[in-house]
Design an enzyme around this catalytic site. Structure first.
Site, PDB file in Angstrom:
ATOM      1  N   ASP A  67       0.820  -1.212   0.000  1.00  0.00           N
ATOM      2  CA  ASP A  67       0.000   0.000   0.000  1.00  0.00           C
ATOM      3  C   ASP A  67       0.851   1.258   0.000  1.00  0.00           C
ATOM      4  O   ASP A  67       2.060   1.219   0.239  1.00  0.00           O
ATOM      5  CB  ASP A  67      -0.964  -0.013   1.204  1.00  0.00           C
ATOM      6  N   ASN A 136      -7.233  -3.356  14.440  1.00  0.00           N
ATOM      7  CA  ASN A 136      -8.653  -3.526  14.086  1.00  0.00           C
ATOM      8  C   ASN A 136      -8.855  -4.683  13.090  1.00  0.00           C
ATOM      9  O   ASN A 136      -9.951  -4.877  12.587  1.00  0.00           O
ATOM     10  CB  ASN A 136      -9.226  -2.223  13.502  1.00  0.00           C
ATOM     11  N   HIS A 138      -7.257  -5.071  10.115  1.00  0.00           N
ATOM     12  CA  HIS A 138      -7.012  -4.803   8.686  1.00  0.00           C
ATOM     13  C   HIS A 138      -5.719  -5.472   8.219  1.00  0.00           C
ATOM     14  O   HIS A 138      -4.794  -5.702   9.000  1.00  0.00           O
ATOM     15  CB  HIS A 138      -7.030  -3.304   8.381  1.00  0.00           C
ATOM     16  N   GLU A 143      -9.817  -2.210   5.403  1.00  0.00           N
ATOM     17  CA  GLU A 143     -10.356  -1.923   6.737  1.00  0.00           C
ATOM     18  C   GLU A 143     -11.651  -2.702   6.982  1.00  0.00           C
ATOM     19  O   GLU A 143     -12.360  -3.041   6.032  1.00  0.00           O
ATOM     20  CB  GLU A 143     -10.675  -0.416   6.842  1.00  0.00           C
TER      21      GLU A 143
HETATM   22  C1  F6R Z   1       1.365  -1.519   6.136  1.00  0.00           C
HETATM   23  C2  F6R Z   1       0.106  -2.268   6.175  1.00  0.00           C
HETATM   24  C3  F6R Z   1      -0.689  -2.354   7.432  1.00  0.00           C
HETATM   25  C4  F6R Z   1       0.160  -2.762   8.647  1.00  0.00           C
HETATM   26  C5  F6R Z   1      -0.684  -2.807   9.909  1.00  0.00           C
HETATM   27  C6  F6R Z   1       0.138  -3.107  11.139  1.00  0.00           C
HETATM   28  O1  F6R Z   1       1.940  -1.585   4.842  1.00  0.00           O
HETATM   29  O2  F6R Z   1      -0.293  -2.785   5.177  1.00  0.00           O
HETATM   30  O3  F6R Z   1      -1.739  -3.266   7.249  1.00  0.00           O
HETATM   31  O4  F6R Z   1       0.735  -4.017   8.408  1.00  0.00           O
HETATM   32  O5  F6R Z   1      -1.337  -1.582  10.090  1.00  0.00           O
HETATM   33  O6  F6R Z   1       0.989  -2.038  11.386  1.00  0.00           O
HETATM   34  P1  F6R Z   1       2.077  -2.095  12.547  1.00  0.00           P
HETATM   35  O7  F6R Z   1       3.056  -3.139  12.151  1.00  0.00           O
HETATM   36  O8  F6R Z   1       2.685  -0.721  12.553  1.00  0.00           O
HETATM   37  O9  F6R Z   1       1.357  -2.433  13.807  1.00  0.00           O
END
Ligand code: F6R
Length: 246
Positions: A67, A136, A138, A143
């Site tokens: 992303d 959450n 995702h 989301e």
């Molecule tokens: C980032 C992504 C998100 C993260 C997720 C966890 O490229 O795709 O889905 O993997 O938000 O983020 P952290 O590792 O910061 O807790």
């Protein structure tokens, strides 16, 4: 799902780095799907250190990140592209042309999403997709919602997700873009192998839901249950709510 537990983040990161580097040695033109965020920092540190001095040949490896924020130049400090350059790409022998990334500055964001799907297909698909998970549920920027997108798409970010990303924007969640481009559920599920990593107690409940709960679009990562080759790597905190664990 194959569940692997580790004492801490360091042990998890070291084990995953070993698996990634072994895959690159076995398949020099490996196609990797990569996440940003806090969780993979240890993995990228290990990959940098163990690739130092061209010990690992990354020249044929191709990557596709999950992303990117909309409206941010790739060189902007908050962009995921800048994160990846600083954490990994600047330190390994990957060919710049082999780095696949969504361009949040594209004039036509929908066309950019289609270009990305085509680029992944042209690369022969993703061999190994590494994922983090949001508190959450995702994955990527898919989301929780009544419905999820199959393909790479423009996503609207929840306030919680913008808050989770605020650190890269001077601590102010309002400066975090409210839209992003993200691989969709089918893009992710099309990978031949998936490894999801989660660390810290704040992920414990969502990890339990992903592994032990019903499949639901309200917890997007739960859909990984349908994939035939998923490994979930957890530290003690993230694994502490799984049944059979004290
Ligand atoms: C980032 C992504 C998100 C993260 C997720 C966890 O490229 O795709 O889905 O993997 O938000 O983020 P952290 O590792 O910061 O807790």
């Amino acid at each position: 799902m194959n569940i692997q537990r580790f004492d801490n983040d360091e042990a998890l990161s070291a084990a995953l780095a070993t698996a990634v580097l072994e895959s690159i040695v076995a398949t020099p033109a490996l196609v990797l799907g990569l996440p940003t965020g806090r969780t993979p920092l240890g993995l990228y540190r290990e990959l940098r250190e163990r690739s130092r001095g061209n010990r690992i040949d990354w020249s044929e490896v191709r990557t596709f990140n999950l992303d990117e924020f909309a409206g941010l130049d790739p060189s902007a400090p908050g962009s995921y592209r800048a994160f990846m350059q600083a954490e990994l790409f600047d330190y390994v022998s990957i060919a710049p042309g082999n780095i696949g990334f969504l361009n949040g500055m594209a004039a036509d964001l929908k066309a950019e999403c289609r270009r990305y799907e085509d680029a992944i297909e042209a690369a022969g698909g993703i061999d190994l997709q590494i994922l983090g998970i949001g508190a959450n549920g995702h994955i990527g920027f898919n989301e929780p919602a009544d419905g999820l997108c199959a393909n790479t798409h423009v996503a609207t970010l929840t306030e919680a997700t913008r808050e989770a990303n605020a650190q890269r924007f001077g601590g102010d969640w309002r400066r975090v873009p409210d839209r992003a481009l993200s691989m969709g559920m089918s893009t992710i599920l099309s990978a031949r192998e998936i490894v999801l990593i989660a660390t810290g107690g704040e992920k414990a409940e969502v990890v339990r839901g992903m592994i032990e709960g019903l499949i639901t679009t309200r917890l997007p990562a739960s859909i990984l249950q349908v994939h035939h080759r998923v490994t979930v790597m957890l530290d003690r905190g993230a694994g502490r709510s799984l049944s059979g664990v004290d």
